[in-house]
Motif scaffolding. Sequence first.
Motif, mmCIF file in Angstrom:
data_model
loop_
_atom_site.group_PDB
_atom_site.id
_atom_site.type_symbol
_atom_site.label_atom_id
_atom_site.label_comp_id
_atom_site.label_asym_id
_atom_site.label_seq_id
_atom_site.Cartn_x
_atom_site.Cartn_y
_atom_site.Cartn_z
ATOM 1 N N GLU A 268 2.788 1.547 57.302
ATOM 2 C CA GLU A 268 4.055 2.220 57.010
ATOM 3 C C GLU A 268 4.249 3.513 57.785
ATOM 4 O O GLU A 268 5.328 4.129 57.715
ATOM 5 N N ASP A 269 3.232 3.946 58.530
ATOM 6 C CA ASP A 269 3.382 5.103 59.417
ATOM 7 C C ASP A 269 3.996 4.702 60.760
ATOM 8 O O ASP A 269 4.292 5.575 61.588
ATOM 9 N N THR A 270 4.185 3.416 60.985
ATOM 10 C CA THR A 270 4.789 2.939 62.228
ATOM 11 C C THR A 270 6.203 3.495 62.372
ATOM 12 O O THR A 270 7.042 3.330 61.490
ATOM 13 N N ALA A 271 6.443 4.175 63.479
ATOM 14 C CA ALA A 271 7.726 4.834 63.703
ATOM 15 C C ALA A 271 7.713 5.474 65.083
ATOM 16 O O ALA A 271 6.665 5.576 65.729
ATOM 17 N N VAL A 272 8.887 5.934 65.498
ATOM 18 C CA VAL A 272 8.968 6.834 66.645
ATOM 19 C C VAL A 272 8.882 8.253 66.094
ATOM 20 O O VAL A 272 9.602 8.603 65.150
ATOM 21 N N TYR A 273 7.996 9.038 66.661
ATOM 22 C CA TYR A 273 7.746 10.407 66.196
ATOM 23 C C TYR A 273 8.388 11.402 67.166
ATOM 24 O O TYR A 273 8.247 11.270 68.389
ATOM 25 N N TYR A 274 9.062 12.379 66.585
ATOM 26 C CA TYR A 274 9.775 13.393 67.360
ATOM 27 C C TYR A 274 9.360 14.784 66.890
ATOM 28 O O TYR A 274 9.123 14.998 65.700
ATOM 29 N N CYS A 275 9.359 15.742 67.797
ATOM 30 C CA CYS A 275 9.254 17.132 67.369
ATOM 31 C C CYS A 275 10.633 17.778 67.497
ATOM 32 O O CYS A 275 11.513 17.282 68.214
ATOM 33 N N LYS A 276 10.800 18.862 66.783
ATOM 34 C CA LYS A 276 12.103 19.537 66.755
ATOM 35 C C LYS A 276 11.885 21.006 66.486
ATOM 36 O O LYS A 276 10.967 21.390 65.772
ATOM 37 N N ARG A 277 12.748 21.818 67.056
ATOM 38 C CA ARG A 277 12.701 23.254 66.829
ATOM 39 C C ARG A 277 13.716 23.640 65.765
ATOM 40 O O ARG A 277 14.836 23.112 65.740
ATOM 41 N N LEU A 278 13.343 24.574 64.897
ATOM 42 C CA LEU A 278 14.285 25.112 63.933
ATOM 43 C C LEU A 278 15.512 25.668 64.648
ATOM 44 O O LEU A 278 15.387 26.396 65.631
ATOM 45 N N GLY A 279 16.694 25.310 64.172
ATOM 46 C CA GLY A 279 17.928 25.869 64.702
ATOM 47 C C GLY A 279 18.454 25.182 65.943
ATOM 48 O O GLY A 279 19.452 25.609 66.510
ATOM 49 N N SER A 280 17.797 24.140 66.399
ATOM 50 C CA SER A 280 18.250 23.394 67.576
ATOM 51 C C SER A 280 18.564 21.967 67.187
ATOM 52 O O SER A 280 17.871 21.371 66.372
ATOM 53 N N ASN A 281 19.574 21.397 67.795
ATOM 54 C CA ASN A 281 19.922 19.985 67.577
ATOM 55 C C ASN A 281 19.318 19.071 68.641
ATOM 56 O O ASN A 281 19.603 17.882 68.679
ATOM 57 N N TYR A 282 18.497 19.637 69.524
ATOM 58 C CA TYR A 282 17.915 18.846 70.618
ATOM 59 C C TYR A 282 16.807 17.937 70.084
ATOM 60 O O TYR A 282 15.936 18.372 69.323
ATOM 61 N N TRP A 283 16.855 16.673 70.537
ATOM 62 C CA TRP A 283 15.782 15.726 70.247
ATOM 63 C C TRP A 283 15.202 15.231 71.565
ATOM 64 O O TRP A 283 15.955 14.857 72.469
ATOM 65 N N GLY A 284 13.887 15.199 71.665
ATOM 66 C CA GLY A 284 13.250 14.610 72.827
ATOM 67 C C GLY A 284 13.311 13.085 72.761
ATOM 68 O O GLY A 284 13.998 12.509 71.923
ATOM 69 N N GLN A 285 12.537 12.462 73.630
ATOM 70 C CA GLN A 285 12.561 10.993 73.691
ATOM 71 C C GLN A 285 11.693 10.360 72.619
ATOM 72 O O GLN A 285 11.808 9.180 72.324
ATOM 73 N N GLY A 286 10.809 11.150 72.029
ATOM 74 C CA GLY A 286 9.925 10.632 70.990
ATOM 75 C C GLY A 286 8.741 9.885 71.563
ATOM 76 O O GLY A 286 8.669 9.601 72.759
ATOM 77 N N THR A 287 7.788 9.573 70.682
ATOM 78 C CA THR A 287 6.630 8.784 71.071
ATOM 79 C C THR A 287 6.379 7.737 69.994
ATOM 80 O O THR A 287 6.389 8.042 68.800
ATOM 81 N N GLN A 288 6.176 6.502 70.412
ATOM 82 C CA GLN A 288 6.047 5.383 69.486
ATOM 83 C C GLN A 288 4.626 5.312 68.932
ATOM 84 O O GLN A 288 3.650 5.315 69.703
ATOM 85 N N VAL A 289 4.536 5.219 67.625
ATOM 86 C CA VAL A 289 3.262 4.980 66.938
ATOM 87 C C VAL A 289 3.376 3.653 66.206
ATOM 88 O O VAL A 289 4.290 3.457 65.398
ATOM 89 N N THR A 290 2.461 2.752 66.501
ATOM 90 C CA THR A 290 2.435 1.447 65.854
ATOM 91 C C THR A 290 1.075 1.251 65.206
ATOM 92 O O THR A 290 0.040 1.354 65.892
ATOM 93 N N VAL A 291 1.090 1.013 63.908
ATOM 94 C CA VAL A 291 -0.149 0.806 63.157
ATOM 95 C C VAL A 291 -0.177 -0.654 62.729
ATOM 96 O O VAL A 291 0.607 -1.085 61.882
ATOM 97 N N SER A 292 -1.094 -1.395 63.322
ATOM 98 C CA SER A 292 -1.140 -2.834 63.075
ATOM 99 C C SER A 292 -2.513 -3.379 63.433
ATOM 100 O O SER A 292 -3.163 -2.876 64.356
ATOM 101 N N SER A 293 -2.934 -4.394 62.693
ATOM 102 C CA SER A 293 -4.195 -5.057 63.020
ATOM 103 C C SER A 293 -3.933 -6.246 63.940
ATOM 104 O O SER A 293 -4.882 -6.941 64.328
#
Length: 114
Positions: free
Chosen positions: A89-114
């Motif tokens: 259930e942690d599988t997702a695209v992960y993004y960082c963000k700065r307080l007060g900014s609406n900018y989003w980077g491209q993110g990084t994919q995390v996939t948890v699977s056997s």
Amino acid sequence: QVQLVESGGGLVQPGGSLRLSCAASGFTFSNYLMYWYRQAPGKERDMVASISGTGRSTSYADSVKGRFTISRDNAKNTVYLQMSNLKPEDTAVYYCKRLGSNYWGQGTQVTVSS
């Protein structure tokens, strides 16, 4: 302008670990609270963790408490997310963000699977 570049994602088995990095530029990094968010397929983007500018104060979503650790290196303008005991259930695209900014980077994919 704000620039955020996430990295470190990948495919990992349940119970495994990953460390995500977010390189920031375009602003005085140490002055700002930073966040990690994630977005799973078909779901809203949710906050995972936050860290104050000094790094002394952190907070976490209940779903990741005790498993994830947010940290920062102000000398390197980088914020990290150490993820342990990963679950499917942690599988997702992960993004960082700065307080007060609406900018989003491209993110990084995390996939948890056997």
